[in-house]
Write a protein that holds these residues in place. Sequence first.
Motif, PDB file in Angstrom:
ATOM      1  N   MET A  34       5.450  -1.565  -2.334  1.00 12.02           N
ATOM      2  CA  MET A  34       6.882  -1.791  -2.224  1.00 12.02           C
ATOM      3  C   MET A  34       7.256  -2.207  -0.806  1.00 12.02           C
ATOM      4  SD  MET A  34       9.725  -2.042  -3.763  1.00 12.02           S
ATOM      5  CE  MET A  34       9.337  -1.317  -5.368  1.00 12.02           C
ATOM      6  N   ASP A  35       6.688  -1.518   0.183  1.00 13.78           N
ATOM      7  CA  ASP A  35       6.974  -1.882   1.569  1.00 13.78           C
ATOM      8  C   ASP A  35       6.329  -3.204   1.947  1.00 13.78           C
ATOM      9  OD1 ASP A  35       8.477   0.392   1.978  1.00 13.78           O
ATOM     10  OD2 ASP A  35       6.823   1.554   2.815  1.00 13.78           O
ATOM     11  N   HIS A  36       5.184  -3.490   1.366  1.00 13.71           N
ATOM     12  CA  HIS A  36       4.416  -4.685   1.719  1.00 13.71           C
ATOM     13  C   HIS A  36       4.953  -5.935   1.026  1.00 13.71           C
ATOM     14  CE1 HIS A  36       0.025  -6.274   2.503  1.00 13.71           C
ATOM     15  NE2 HIS A  36       0.923  -6.855   3.253  1.00 13.71           N
ATOM     16  N   TRP A  37       5.187  -5.810  -0.282  1.00 13.11           N
ATOM     17  CA  TRP A  37       5.512  -6.973  -1.096  1.00 13.11           C
ATOM     18  C   TRP A  37       6.870  -6.881  -1.797  1.00 13.11           C
ATOM     19  CZ3 TRP A  37       2.164 -10.522   0.172  1.00 13.11           C
ATOM     20  CH2 TRP A  37       0.841 -10.172   0.478  1.00 13.11           C
ATOM     21  N   GLY A  38       7.475  -5.699  -1.788  1.00 10.07           N
ATOM     22  CA  GLY A  38       8.733  -5.520  -2.491  1.00 10.07           C
ATOM     23  C   GLY A  38       8.580  -5.350  -3.986  1.00 10.07           C
ATOM     24  N   VAL A  39       7.363  -5.010  -4.431  1.00 12.53           N
ATOM     25  CA  VAL A  39       7.102  -4.746  -5.847  1.00 12.53           C
ATOM     26  C   VAL A  39       6.345  -3.427  -5.957  1.00 12.53           C
ATOM     27  CG1 VAL A  39       7.088  -7.176  -6.507  1.00 12.53           C
ATOM     28  CG2 VAL A  39       4.942  -6.079  -5.804  1.00 12.53           C
ATOM     29  N   ILE A  40       6.370  -2.848  -7.157  1.00 12.65           N
ATOM     30  CA  ILE A  40       5.736  -1.543  -7.350  1.00 12.65           C
ATOM     31  C   ILE A  40       4.216  -1.657  -7.295  1.00 12.65           C
ATOM     32  CG2 ILE A  40       5.386   0.329  -9.011  1.00 12.65           C
ATOM     33  CD1 ILE A  40       8.241  -0.122  -9.967  1.00 12.65           C
ATOM     34  N   GLU A  41       3.669  -2.730  -7.865  1.00 10.50           N
ATOM     35  CA  GLU A  41       2.213  -2.852  -7.963  1.00 10.50           C
ATOM     36  C   GLU A  41       1.773  -4.291  -7.709  1.00 10.50           C
ATOM     37  OE1 GLU A  41      -1.642  -1.017  -9.192  1.00 10.50           O
ATOM     38  OE2 GLU A  41       0.206  -0.457  -8.193  1.00 10.50           O
ATOM     39  N   LYS A  42       0.909  -4.468  -6.725  1.00 10.27           N
ATOM     40  CA  LYS A  42       0.313  -5.773  -6.464  1.00 10.27           C
ATOM     41  C   LYS A  42      -1.052  -5.565  -5.813  1.00 10.27           C
ATOM     42  CE  LYS A  42       0.907 -10.148  -3.952  1.00 10.27           C
ATOM     43  NZ  LYS A  42       0.626 -11.030  -5.093  1.00 10.27           N
ATOM     44  N   TRP A  43      -2.089  -6.103  -6.451  1.00 13.03           N
ATOM     45  CA  TRP A  43      -3.435  -6.030  -5.887  1.00 13.03           C
ATOM     46  C   TRP A  43      -3.686  -7.302  -5.090  1.00 13.03           C
ATOM     47  CZ3 TRP A  43      -7.638  -3.671  -9.575  1.00 13.03           C
ATOM     48  CH2 TRP A  43      -7.141  -2.498 -10.146  1.00 13.03           C
ATOM     49  N   SER A  44      -4.205  -7.135  -3.876  1.00 10.75           N
ATOM     50  CA  SER A  44      -4.494  -8.312  -3.049  1.00 10.75           C
ATOM     51  C   SER A  44      -5.527  -7.950  -1.999  1.00 10.75           C
ATOM     52  CB  SER A  44      -3.217  -8.823  -2.367  1.00 10.75           C
ATOM     53  OG  SER A  44      -2.712  -7.840  -1.483  1.00 10.75           O
ATOM     54  N   LEU A  45      -6.294  -8.939  -1.563  1.00  8.64           N
ATOM     55  CA  LEU A  45      -7.174  -8.732  -0.425  1.00  8.64           C
ATOM     56  C   LEU A  45      -6.310  -8.577   0.821  1.00  8.64           C
ATOM     57  CD1 LEU A  45      -9.904 -11.348  -1.344  1.00  8.64           C
ATOM     58  CD2 LEU A  45     -10.304  -8.888  -1.039  1.00  8.64           C
ATOM     59  N   PRO A  46      -6.572  -7.583   1.646  1.00  7.84           N
ATOM     60  CA  PRO A  46      -5.693  -7.299   2.796  1.00  7.84           C
ATOM     61  C   PRO A  46      -5.926  -8.256   3.964  1.00  7.84           C
ATOM     62  CG  PRO A  46      -7.484  -5.724   2.735  1.00  7.84           C
ATOM     63  CD  PRO A  46      -7.635  -6.577   1.498  1.00  7.84           C
ATOM     64  N   SER A  47      -5.636  -9.531   3.739  1.00  8.99           N
ATOM     65  CA  SER A  47      -5.910 -10.553   4.756  1.00  8.99           C
ATOM     66  C   SER A  47      -5.033 -10.385   5.990  1.00  8.99           C
ATOM     67  CB  SER A  47      -5.709 -11.946   4.156  1.00  8.99           C
ATOM     68  OG  SER A  47      -4.400 -12.080   3.610  1.00  8.99           O
ATOM     69  N   ASP A  48      -3.891  -9.713   5.838  1.00  3.93           N
ATOM     70  CA  ASP A  48      -3.018  -9.490   6.994  1.00  3.93           C
ATOM     71  C   ASP A  48      -3.275  -8.145   7.660  1.00  3.93           C
ATOM     72  OD1 ASP A  48      -2.018  -7.815   5.076  1.00  3.93           O
ATOM     73  OD2 ASP A  48       0.057  -8.534   5.202  1.00  3.93           O
ATOM     74  N   GLY A  49      -4.303  -7.428   7.177  1.00  4.51           N
ATOM     75  CA  GLY A  49      -4.656  -6.156   7.789  1.00  4.51           C
ATOM     76  C   GLY A  49      -3.938  -4.954   7.219  1.00  4.51           C
ATOM     77  N   TYR A  50      -3.157  -5.153   6.143  1.00  6.04           N
ATOM     78  CA  TYR A  50      -2.406  -4.058   5.526  1.00  6.04           C
ATOM     79  C   TYR A  50      -2.689  -4.031   4.031  1.00  6.04           C
ATOM     80  CZ  TYR A  50       0.234  -3.824   9.888  1.00  6.04           C
ATOM     81  OH  TYR A  50       0.585  -3.698  11.208  1.00  6.04           O
ATOM     82  N   GLY A  51      -2.663  -2.831   3.448  1.00  4.06           N
ATOM     83  CA  GLY A  51      -2.868  -2.743   2.015  1.00  4.06           C
ATOM     84  C   GLY A  51      -2.815  -1.312   1.523  1.00  4.06           C
ATOM     85  N   ASP A  52      -2.852  -1.162   0.185  1.00  3.80           N
ATOM     86  CA  ASP A  52      -2.946   0.173  -0.390  1.00  3.80           C
ATOM     87  C   ASP A  52      -4.330   0.349  -0.995  1.00  3.80           C
ATOM     88  OD1 ASP A  52      -2.821  -1.301  -2.708  1.00  3.80           O
ATOM     89  OD2 ASP A  52      -1.113  -0.216  -3.567  1.00  3.80           O
ATOM     90  N   CYS A  53      -4.543   1.404  -1.786  1.00  2.02           N
ATOM     91  CA  CYS A  53      -5.897   1.778  -2.176  1.00  2.02           C
ATOM     92  C   CYS A  53      -6.640   0.658  -2.911  1.00  2.02           C
ATOM     93  CB  CYS A  53      -5.881   3.052  -3.015  1.00  2.02           C
ATOM     94  SG  CYS A  53      -4.873   2.991  -4.519  1.00  2.02           S
ATOM     95  N   GLU A  54      -5.953  -0.062  -3.802  1.00  5.99           N
ATOM     96  CA  GLU A  54      -6.632  -1.135  -4.529  1.00  5.99           C
ATOM     97  C   GLU A  54      -7.095  -2.245  -3.586  1.00  5.99           C
ATOM     98  OE1 GLU A  54      -3.407  -0.354  -5.299  1.00  5.99           O
ATOM     99  OE2 GLU A  54      -3.469   0.650  -7.250  1.00  5.99           O
ATOM    100  N   ASP A  55      -6.309  -2.494  -2.549  1.00  2.00           N
ATOM    101  CA  ASP A  55      -6.649  -3.562  -1.612  1.00  2.00           C
ATOM    102  C   ASP A  55      -7.879  -3.197  -0.778  1.00  2.00           C
ATOM    103  OD1 ASP A  55      -4.300  -4.534  -2.693  1.00  2.00           O
ATOM    104  OD2 ASP A  55      -3.083  -3.876  -1.008  1.00  2.00           O
ATOM    105  N   TYR A  56      -7.995  -1.931  -0.396  1.00  2.00           N
ATOM    106  CA  TYR A  56      -9.210  -1.465   0.276  1.00  2.00           C
ATOM    107  C   TYR A  56     -10.424  -1.689  -0.630  1.00  2.00           C
ATOM    108  CZ  TYR A  56      -6.577   1.241   3.855  1.00  2.00           C
ATOM    109  OH  TYR A  56      -5.777   1.641   4.902  1.00  2.00           O
ATOM    110  N   VAL A  57     -10.256  -1.348  -1.906  1.00  2.00           N
ATOM    111  CA  VAL A  57     -11.351  -1.488  -2.862  1.00  2.00           C
ATOM    112  C   VAL A  57     -11.762  -2.951  -3.014  1.00  2.00           C
ATOM    113  CG1 VAL A  57     -11.980  -1.257  -5.298  1.00  2.00           C
ATOM    114  CG2 VAL A  57     -10.814   0.616  -4.131  1.00  2.00           C
ATOM    115  N   LEU A  58     -10.784  -3.836  -3.151  1.00  2.00           N
ATOM    116  CA  LEU A  58     -11.082  -5.255  -3.326  1.00  2.00           C
ATOM    117  C   LEU A  58     -11.860  -5.809  -2.140  1.00  2.00           C
ATOM    118  CD1 LEU A  58      -7.660  -6.447  -4.794  1.00  2.00           C
ATOM    119  CD2 LEU A  58      -9.863  -6.458  -6.003  1.00  2.00           C
ATOM    120  N   LEU A  59     -11.494  -5.396  -0.926  1.00  2.00           N
ATOM    121  CA  LEU A  59     -12.189  -5.890   0.253  1.00  2.00           C
ATOM    122  C   LEU A  59     -13.611  -5.342   0.333  1.00  2.00           C
ATOM    123  CD1 LEU A  59     -12.266  -7.535   2.818  1.00  2.00           C
ATOM    124  CD2 LEU A  59     -11.143  -5.630   4.024  1.00  2.00           C
TER     125      LEU A  59
END
Length: 206
Positions: free
Chosen positions: A92-117
């Motif tokens: 929500m703070d990062h993207w303004g949505v409840i759930e979004k999986w993404s590679l943390p290319s900007d250095g920020y992310g939540d648990c799924e993003d850590y996993v993807l990287l």
Amino acid sequence: MFGFGGQGKGLAVVAILIGLNAPARAGDVLYASLGDTTRSPIGWVEFCAENPGDCRGGASQPRDIVMSQTAWRDLLRVNRWVNETVKPITDMDHWGVIEKWSLPSDGYGDCEDYVLLKRKMLIDAGWPREALLITVVRDKKGEGHAVLTVKSNKGEFVLDNQNENVLAWTETGYRFVKRQSQSDPNVWVSLGDSRPAVATASARDR
């Protein structure tokens, strides 16, 4: 192999490395119990729509890694490097949505993003995708959480942004809900704990 800089190794890690050479003890639960096919997380589906190259699958033979001391050290380096490099932030703070999986290319992310990287780094380094499984769990507070399960000949181990060490899945205190199939990353299967009921009785079902 990865060259992420020196990492201190405590006695617990040394003990685990020594244990890799020991046979499994009677009563050890090395692998989670697989259930039926279940729905893929919507975050994964949307991530794959945007990043098809990271989601190539199709039927393949399940492969476990051979957990050598070199492989163990590589897992520790990747887990710690990603945990120390990526800064936690909610979707929500990062993207303004409840759930979004993404590679943390900007250095920020939540648990799924850590996993993807972590998954991507290991695959890019030559590890078999079939042994690197994104996994949905309920954490010790009963909340949804994502970790990376590494399936090996010594059992299943978990890379977690909440822990700098790599743990056997039975040592996490989590309730395992579902994960990617080894044969196809776009197929997900439900999980059942094979441990005594007392170990999971306090966790809420998903």
